[in-house]
Structures are given as C-alpha cells and as structure tokens.
Motif scaffolding. Structure first.
Motif, PDB file in Angstrom:
ATOM      1  N   PRO A   1       0.791  -1.240   0.000  1.00 10.72           N
ATOM      2  CA  PRO A   1       0.000   0.000   0.000  1.00 10.72           C
ATOM      3  C   PRO A   1       0.818   1.283   0.000  1.00 10.72           C
ATOM      4  O   PRO A   1       0.267   2.356  -0.230  1.00 10.72           O
ATOM      5  N   SER A   2       2.136   1.208   0.254  1.00 13.21           N
ATOM      6  CA  SER A   2       2.926   2.447   0.318  1.00 13.21           C
ATOM      7  C   SER A   2       3.548   2.850  -1.012  1.00 13.21           C
ATOM      8  O   SER A   2       4.084   3.954  -1.134  1.00 13.21           O
ATOM      9  N   SER A   3       3.502   1.986  -2.018  1.00 13.39           N
ATOM     10  CA  SER A   3       4.137   2.302  -3.305  1.00 13.39           C
ATOM     11  C   SER A   3       3.587   3.606  -3.879  1.00 13.39           C
ATOM     12  O   SER A   3       2.380   3.854  -3.836  1.00 13.39           O
ATOM     13  N   TYR A   4       4.479   4.433  -4.414  1.00 14.03           N
ATOM     14  CA  TYR A   4       4.171   5.720  -5.051  1.00 14.03           C
ATOM     15  C   TYR A   4       3.806   6.825  -4.051  1.00 14.03           C
ATOM     16  O   TYR A   4       3.592   7.968  -4.454  1.00 14.03           O
ATOM     17  N   LEU A   5       3.702   6.515  -2.764  1.00 13.69           N
ATOM     18  CA  LEU A   5       3.295   7.521  -1.785  1.00 13.69           C
ATOM     19  C   LEU A   5       4.502   8.121  -1.081  1.00 13.69           C
ATOM     20  O   LEU A   5       5.525   7.458  -0.906  1.00 13.69           O
TER      21      LEU A   5
ATOM     22  N   ASN B   1       5.576  14.486  -2.165  1.00 14.75           N
ATOM     23  CA  ASN B   1       5.442  14.409  -3.618  1.00 14.75           C
ATOM     24  C   ASN B   1       5.024  15.769  -4.169  1.00 14.75           C
ATOM     25  O   ASN B   1       4.335  16.545  -3.503  1.00 14.75           O
ATOM     26  N   GLY B   2       5.449  16.064  -5.403  1.00 16.72           N
ATOM     27  CA  GLY B   2       5.029  17.292  -6.069  1.00 16.72           C
ATOM     28  C   GLY B   2       5.667  18.549  -5.527  1.00 16.72           C
ATOM     29  O   GLY B   2       5.154  19.652  -5.726  1.00 16.72           O
ATOM     30  N   ILE B   3       6.825  18.418  -4.857  1.00 12.27           N
ATOM     31  CA  ILE B   3       7.464  19.574  -4.227  1.00 12.27           C
ATOM     32  C   ILE B   3       8.715  20.021  -4.984  1.00 12.27           C
ATOM     33  O   ILE B   3       9.330  21.022  -4.653  1.00 12.27           O
ATOM     34  N   GLY B   4       9.138  19.249  -6.028  1.00 13.03           N
ATOM     35  CA  GLY B   4      10.257  19.673  -6.865  1.00 13.03           C
ATOM     36  C   GLY B   4      11.545  18.901  -6.696  1.00 13.03           C
ATOM     37  O   GLY B   4      12.584  19.308  -7.227  1.00 13.03           O
ATOM     38  N   LYS B   5      11.522  17.769  -5.987  1.00 15.83           N
ATOM     39  CA  LYS B   5      12.757  17.001  -5.760  1.00 15.83           C
ATOM     40  C   LYS B   5      13.341  16.489  -7.074  1.00 15.83           C
ATOM     41  O   LYS B   5      14.549  16.607  -7.329  1.00 15.83           O
ATOM     42  N   THR B   6      12.485  15.913  -7.918  1.00 15.87           N
ATOM     43  CA  THR B   6      12.953  15.389  -9.200  1.00 15.87           C
ATOM     44  C   THR B   6      13.457  16.512 -10.100  1.00 15.87           C
ATOM     45  O   THR B   6      14.478  16.366 -10.785  1.00 15.87           O
ATOM     46  N   THR B   7      12.771  17.653 -10.082  1.00 17.07           N
ATOM     47  CA  THR B   7      13.208  18.810 -10.878  1.00 17.07           C
ATOM     48  C   THR B   7      14.596  19.270 -10.445  1.00 17.07           C
ATOM     49  O   THR B   7      15.463  19.568 -11.279  1.00 17.07           O
ATOM     50  N   PHE B   8      14.838  19.315  -9.139  1.00 18.80           N
ATOM     51  CA  PHE B   8      16.140  19.722  -8.600  1.00 18.80           C
ATOM     52  C   PHE B   8      17.247  18.784  -9.083  1.00 18.80           C
ATOM     53  O   PHE B   8      18.303  19.228  -9.557  1.00 18.80           O
ATOM     54  N   VAL B   9      17.001  17.486  -8.987  1.00 12.63           N
ATOM     55  CA  VAL B   9      18.002  16.507  -9.406  1.00 12.63           C
ATOM     56  C   VAL B   9      18.249  16.599 -10.909  1.00 12.63           C
ATOM     57  O   VAL B   9      19.389  16.498 -11.377  1.00 12.63           O
ATOM     58  N   LYS B  10      17.192  16.823 -11.672  1.00 14.04           N
ATOM     59  CA  LYS B  10      17.348  16.961 -13.127  1.00 14.04           C
ATOM     60  C   LYS B  10      18.203  18.176 -13.476  1.00 14.04           C
ATOM     61  O   LYS B  10      18.995  18.139 -14.425  1.00 14.04           O
ATOM     62  N   MET B  11      18.052  19.264 -12.718  1.00 10.28           N
ATOM     63  CA  MET B  11      18.875  20.452 -12.980  1.00 10.28           C
ATOM     64  C   MET B  11      20.343  20.159 -12.683  1.00 10.28           C
ATOM     65  O   MET B  11      21.232  20.558 -13.436  1.00 10.28           O
ATOM     66  N   LEU B  12      20.619  19.439 -11.592  1.00 10.26           N
ATOM     67  CA  LEU B  12      22.001  19.083 -11.270  1.00 10.26           C
ATOM     68  C   LEU B  12      22.584  18.125 -12.306  1.00 10.26           C
ATOM     69  O   LEU B  12      23.783  18.148 -12.591  1.00 10.26           O
ATOM     70  N   ALA B  13      21.713  17.284 -12.885  1.00  7.41           N
ATOM     71  CA  ALA B  13      22.175  16.309 -13.880  1.00  7.41           C
ATOM     72  C   ALA B  13      22.336  16.925 -15.261  1.00  7.41           C
ATOM     73  O   ALA B  13      22.876  16.284 -16.169  1.00  7.41           O
TER      74      ALA B  13
ATOM     75  N   ARG C   1      23.972  13.231   5.344  1.00  6.51           N
ATOM     76  CA  ARG C   1      23.284  14.509   5.540  1.00  6.51           C
ATOM     77  C   ARG C   1      22.001  14.500   4.719  1.00  6.51           C
ATOM     78  O   ARG C   1      21.750  13.576   3.943  1.00  6.51           O
ATOM     79  N   LEU C   2      21.195  15.556   4.893  1.00  5.81           N
ATOM     80  CA  LEU C   2      19.905  15.645   4.205  1.00  5.81           C
ATOM     81  C   LEU C   2      19.725  16.992   3.518  1.00  5.81           C
ATOM     82  O   LEU C   2      20.193  18.021   4.011  1.00  5.81           O
ATOM     83  N   ILE C   3      19.021  16.961   2.382  1.00 10.46           N
ATOM     84  CA  ILE C   3      18.468  18.166   1.772  1.00 10.46           C
ATOM     85  C   ILE C   3      16.959  18.067   1.956  1.00 10.46           C
ATOM     86  O   ILE C   3      16.329  17.114   1.488  1.00 10.46           O
ATOM     87  N   VAL C   4      16.386  19.025   2.672  1.00 10.09           N
ATOM     88  CA  VAL C   4      14.956  18.999   2.991  1.00 10.09           C
ATOM     89  C   VAL C   4      14.210  19.951   2.065  1.00 10.09           C
ATOM     90  O   VAL C   4      14.623  21.101   1.871  1.00 10.09           O
ATOM     91  N   PHE C   5      13.101  19.456   1.498  1.00 10.03           N
ATOM     92  CA  PHE C   5      12.236  20.276   0.650  1.00 10.03           C
ATOM     93  C   PHE C   5      10.992  20.675   1.429  1.00 10.03           C
ATOM     94  O   PHE C   5      10.366  19.842   2.094  1.00 10.03           O
ATOM     95  N   GLU C   6      10.643  21.951   1.326  1.00 10.50           N
ATOM     96  CA  GLU C   6       9.444  22.476   1.983  1.00 10.50           C
ATOM     97  C   GLU C   6       8.611  23.232   0.957  1.00 10.50           C
ATOM     98  O   GLU C   6       9.066  23.507  -0.146  1.00 10.50           O
ATOM     99  N   GLY C   7       7.379  23.569   1.334  1.00 10.72           N
ATOM    100  CA  GLY C   7       6.532  24.344   0.432  1.00 10.72           C
ATOM    101  C   GLY C   7       5.135  23.780   0.342  1.00 10.72           C
ATOM    102  O   GLY C   7       4.653  23.103   1.257  1.00 10.72           O
ATOM    103  N   GLU C   8       4.486  24.033  -0.783  1.00 13.69           N
ATOM    104  CA  GLU C   8       3.121  23.574  -1.033  1.00 13.69           C
ATOM    105  C   GLU C   8       3.131  22.720  -2.296  1.00 13.69           C
ATOM    106  O   GLU C   8       3.379  23.244  -3.390  1.00 13.69           O
ATOM    107  N   PRO C   9       2.902  21.408  -2.165  1.00 12.98           N
ATOM    108  CA  PRO C   9       2.975  20.522  -3.331  1.00 12.98           C
ATOM    109  C   PRO C   9       2.128  21.015  -4.499  1.00 12.98           C
ATOM    110  O   PRO C   9       0.985  21.441  -4.325  1.00 12.98           O
ATOM    111  N   GLY C  10       2.737  20.989  -5.682  1.00 20.18           N
ATOM    112  CA  GLY C  10       2.030  21.388  -6.896  1.00 20.18           C
ATOM    113  C   GLY C  10       2.014  22.884  -7.154  1.00 20.18           C
ATOM    114  O   GLY C  10       1.604  23.323  -8.234  1.00 20.18           O
TER     115      GLY C  10
END
Length: 590
Positions: free
Chosen positions: A237-241, A373-385, A523-532
């Motif tokens: 039940p946790s997949s994709y969440l 989810n929807g907070i920009g983590k994948t976008t951030f990694v794509k920019m670094l890549a 260490r951690l990089i923490v994302f905050e904000g409003e998803p979407g």
C-alpha cells in the motif's frame, strides 16, 4: 527432502546442445534416470526421488534454469501448494485474525501472492499432492488456527477484498471517473469520510487514466476501504506515496482492524510495516523455487530477526549478512574534502515554482533528499544532472555526473550484459563490484535477458547498476527503492554506501523509505513548500537537524530500536510521541 525446480521459460534445449543437463547427470551416466525427457512437451524433467543433489546440472546449465535445494524433512507436512512437477513450492500459510493487522515481510517470488489467492478463496491449494477440494484443505489444517477460517471460506461466510499490487494497471481494467469508481465501491456509506482521509477531493472528477501513480494508489486503497468485507488484503500500500501519505494510509488500515476486521498486508517499507502491524510472518526461501512462511512473531522481534537474517525459533539463517543502523543521529560526513559548491537555482513552470538554495557537497558522502510528492525534488536533481535547464542560476561544473531517473524508459535493444558491458565491462569482472553490487542485486542472473522484456523491479535494478558502474564524480539516484522488495532495498542501500566509501565518490538520493534514508544518508536536503504550487530546497544539513525539520512539518516522531538501531515511528499521541514533540526532537533521541 529435496526439491528440483526448472524455469522452463529459460530452458532452451536446442541452444545447450540437446538437453545438456541429461547428458552430464551422474545418475543418468550410470544407467539411472534422475533426468528424463518429456518428449511431448520437449523439456527435461528431474525426478526428485532419484536425484542425488550433486548440483552438476545446476552449474552446467548455460541458462541458469535449474535449482536443486535440500530442505528439512519436517517441512513436507507443511507443504501447501505446488504448481506442478519441477515447479515452485509453498510451505505454510500466514494466520488470519479478526481485529488484527498481520504483516508479511519477505522478498518477491517466494509465494506471498499464492498465499493471498488461497486465503481469499481464489484457488484451492493442492497440498502438494492431488487435492482439489476445500474439504481436503480443512482436514489438512485440522487443529490449526486456519481450520475455522477455511470452513467459513468453504461455506461462503468470508467475503474478501484485495487491493492489488500493481496499481498502474488499474486504468487498463477500469474505466470512468474517480467519483463513479468510488461510488460503485461504497458499500459502507463512508464515501465522504474516506475521500477526506485520502485527500481525493481534487481528483474526484478526473478520469482514472489521467491519475499519477500516487493518486492511483490512494484511490485503490480508498476503494478497498469502502467495501464491506470480513478479510482485507493490501498488497504494497505504500508504493508511489510519500512518507506522510504512507503513514496516513497505515493509520487508516489500522482502523479497519480496530473495528474487528481481519487484515493482511504485504509491505516492503519496514517503518510502515512496523507502524501498522500487530504481528508479522517472515517469508524466506529462493525466488521462483520455494517459499516458507515463518511462525507468527511480534512485529518488533520479527523485523529485527529479518534484519539480522536469522530466525531464532526456526534456527534458520536466510541471509549471509546482518543489516545494522548507526545509533547516533549524526555521521562524520564533513571529514571529506568539498567536492563541489552548487549555486542557488530556480525553476519556474508557471503554476509551480521551485527555489533551491545553494550548498556544498563533500567527497565520499551520501546525501538524502526528502520531502512530499510534487514539491520539486525530481526537478532539482534533473537540474544538477543537466537534464533540465534552470530558469535562474546555472549549473556550470566540470564534474562528471551519473543519473538514474525516477521513471525509466526502455529504449535499448539488446541484453542486460550488452547494456552494462557497454558502460564499463571492467566493472563486471571486478570481484569488488561482483560482491558488493552485481550478485546482491541479482544482476548476473539477468545477463542473458533482453532489456525490453524486464519487469519493473528487474529494470530498476539494472538501471541502478548502470548508474553505479559508470565512472563519475557525482551519482544522482531518484527513488531507487521503487518496484524493489525489502531484500533488494537493503542490498541497494548497502551497495550505494559501500561504493561511495570505497571509491570516495558522492551520491544524492531522492527517497521516501525512511529506513532506507536513515541507513544511507550522512546529511539531508529537505524540501518544503506547497505541493504542486511552490517548493523550496534547503542547503544540505546534518541528519538530526534535517530529520527534525522534515518530520516536524508532517507531525511524526521516530525513535530508535534499542537492539538494531532501526527507526520506528511512534504511535500518534503516545507518551513517547508527546514527549519528543514537547522537546522538539522529532528524530531519534541519543
């Protein structure tokens, strides 16, 4: 007791020199018949009673299609189902208890799905002989906790509801809008309540074909919750969440058990399994060959024994290594030199804007990336890549980067071996990489498979391997645990830490599995904000500060298990939960 299993999908007599296994078998060469040829189906059959278990055919088979295993004789009386001659065997079943969540913990391919089919009435187990009736099953389980359950199942007194594993297949089976789907499923009159619990208000009028993986998962769980049944089964039940959504789903599943329902769940996120289960069964064995359900165990002891790789009551070691966690909330990650300093970056899509603060990365460290989810983590990694161009700021460095994306596209024609050897063939011959990466992830078993024929989990393991064997300064892996079972997650985590430390490289890992984040990260990089709508990435920070900040935003506290050091989520409003929140310590208290 000896079982022999042949994977007939791999077996290819024409390409091995016309039944090589039959010709090399010592029993056959001495005039016996341990391996015979089924002329009608044109395939070999191993006669287990005549087989000596020498293993020569196993090692000689060029397609790795044969497995021969010796098991204790006492297991034979617990044999539940065998799919045919030289096919998979299942031993024992999990218990089903009213008012309890029974968790199942173990790798894929060891019989969990078969057990659920049996317990939901979808198939009558043959008891490894010629049984074809529920009467035979009831007789075999006489005196067992499951006897009464099977009697009720036979008399149609048990109504099961199953939440499927592969929610991404739902749009192929179901048509229409989410509202219509959930209304049809609603037998309990709790439509409004369940929609609120799973935050589905904004997708009610969407067609199921246009939902994301996380939305499909929440809809699938909600549909199961709305049904009236005696027995509920939730498969992964946790997949994709994200972490918050996972814990919310776990709380809701627990409510079902608290209302007196019997709940069975398979879950690979150990923190979530721990949070929602009353007891668990550990499943062990060999993928595609056999599976054995352990006796029921308390959740804490069962997970701890699983991490140790040793079941004390059964006196069985099923993994050659233990998984242990540091009991301190900080690691000495800053001992390495600064690898790179990345600038502040902005990506503006219009409806969504991501602002990432700049930061430093150290040589030899693993940095976890956490957030909803929807907070920009994948976008951030794509920019670094270098895959995504920032709206503001510029990633201009001389580093070589190896990137494993979140969603893997299959556009390669050829075998797994061809793909990996084309990246770096020397790594495939290295004993270090064989020991730390290739064998633990089961990659060598996939060498002869075509990449475009792999399952989601197999493709994920190959993509992770391709990323890690590529020579680079910085490794970026987006959700490496997706589609992996718990054993594979542990193997991937161990491999990443080992490779980064040995090669003095740096990795950034986007992940929602708390235990994996804790095991991997310095260490951690923490994302905050409003998803979407808007996201903000903070600079890398220590584990204690990062986890406190992240967990405080979702109102969850964790403690450490005193024996293994693994993270355990505190029950909401428990004494421990209240104490840690009052102190502002949402992460582990040293």
């Amino acid at each position: 007791m000896r079982i022999a299993v042949i994977d007939y999908d791999r077996c290819n007599p024409d390409k091995c020199g016309n039944f090589l296994c039959e010709r090399v078998c010592p029993v056959n060469r001495m005039g016996g018949e341990a391996i015979i040829i089924d002329e009608e189906n044109y395939r070999p059959v191993i006669q287990e009673a005549s087989c000596t278990g020498c293993g020569i055919c196993v090692h000689k088979c060029p397609f790795r299609a044969i497995a021969i295993v010796n098991l204790p004789e006492k297991l034979e009386e617990g044999c539940v189902h065998r799919y045919g001659v030289n096919s998979f065997v299942l031993y024992r079943l999990p218990v089903v208890k009213d008012g309890m969540v029974v968790g199942i913990l173990g790798p894929n391919g060891t019989g969990k799905t078969t057990a659920v089919k049996i317990l939901s009435g979808g198939m009558v187990p043959n008891l490894c002989r010629d049984n074809d009736s529920w009467e035979g099953v009831i007789k075999a389980f006489r005196g067992n906790e499951l006897q009464n359950y099977f009697e009720r199942l036979k008399n149609n007194e048990i109504k099961p509801v199953v939440k499927p594993q592969y929610v991404d297949l739902i749009p192929k089976a179901v048509r229409g809008r989410v509202r219509e789907l959930l209304k049809r499923a609603d037998e309990s009159g709790r439509f409004e309540e369940v929609v609120r619990e799973f935050e589905l208000e904004n997708v009610l009028d969407r067609d199921v074909r246009h939902l994301s993986g996380g939305e499909l998962q929440r809809v699938a769980i909600a549909a199961a919750m709305l049904r009236e049944a005696h027995f509920y089964f939730f498969d992964e039940p946790s997949s994709y969440l994200d972490i918050r959504q996972r814990l919310k789903a776990a709380k809701t599943i627990r409510k079902l058990a608290d209302s007196g329902k019997a709940v069975l769940t398979v879950e690979h996120d150990l923190a979530i399994l721990d949070y929602m289960s009353d007891i668990i069964h550990v499943v062990y064995g060999e993928r595609g060959v056999y599976g054995i359900f352990s006796q029921p165990k308390s959740t804490r002891n069962g997970i701890n024994e699983f991490l140790r790789g040793y079941l004390r009551d059964e006196n069985v070691r099923f993994r050659p290594y233990e998984v242990s966690f540091t009991k301190k909330s900080e690691r000495k990650s800053q001992e390495g030199e600064v690898l790179v300093e990345y600038p502040a970056l902005v990506k503006d899509y219009g409806p969504f804007r991501l602002e990432a603060e700049g930061g430093e990365l150290y040589t030899g460290e693993v940095v976890g990336i956490v957030g909803p989810n929807g907070i920009g983590k994948t976008t951030f990694v794509k920019m670094l890549a270098g895959v995504e161009k920032p709206t503001e700021g510029e990633v201009d460095w001389t580093l070589t980067v190896s990137y494993k994306p979140q969603y893997i596209k299959v556009d390669y024609e050829g075998t797994v071996f061809d793909l990996l050897s084309g990246i770096d063939s020397s790594k495939l011959l290295s004993n270090f990489y064989k020991t730390e990466l290739l064998k633990p992830l089961g990659i060598t078993e996939l060498y002869d498979r075509n990449v475009n024929e792999l399952s989601g989990g197999e493709l994920q393991r190959v993509a992770i391997t391709a990323c890690l064997i590529r020579e680079a300064d910085l490794y970026l892996l987006d959700e490496p645990s997706a589609h992996l079972d718990v054993e594979q997650r542990l193997a991937v985590s161990k491999a990443i830490r080992s490779l980064m430390a040995k090669n003095e490289k740096t990795a950034l890992i986007v992940e929602h599995d708390v235990m994996m984040v804790d095991y991997l990260s310095d260490r951690l990089i923490v994302f905050e904000g409003e998803p979407g709508r808007r996201g903000r990435a903070l600079p890398p920070m220590g584990m204690r500060e990062g986890m406190n900040r992240f967990l405080a935003s979702i109102g969850i506290t964790f403690r450490r298990d005193p024996d293994t050091g693994r993270p355990r989520a505190n029950k909401e409003n428990s004494v421990k939960d209240r104490e840690q929140k009052e102190r502002g310590e949402y992460y582990y208290v040293d």
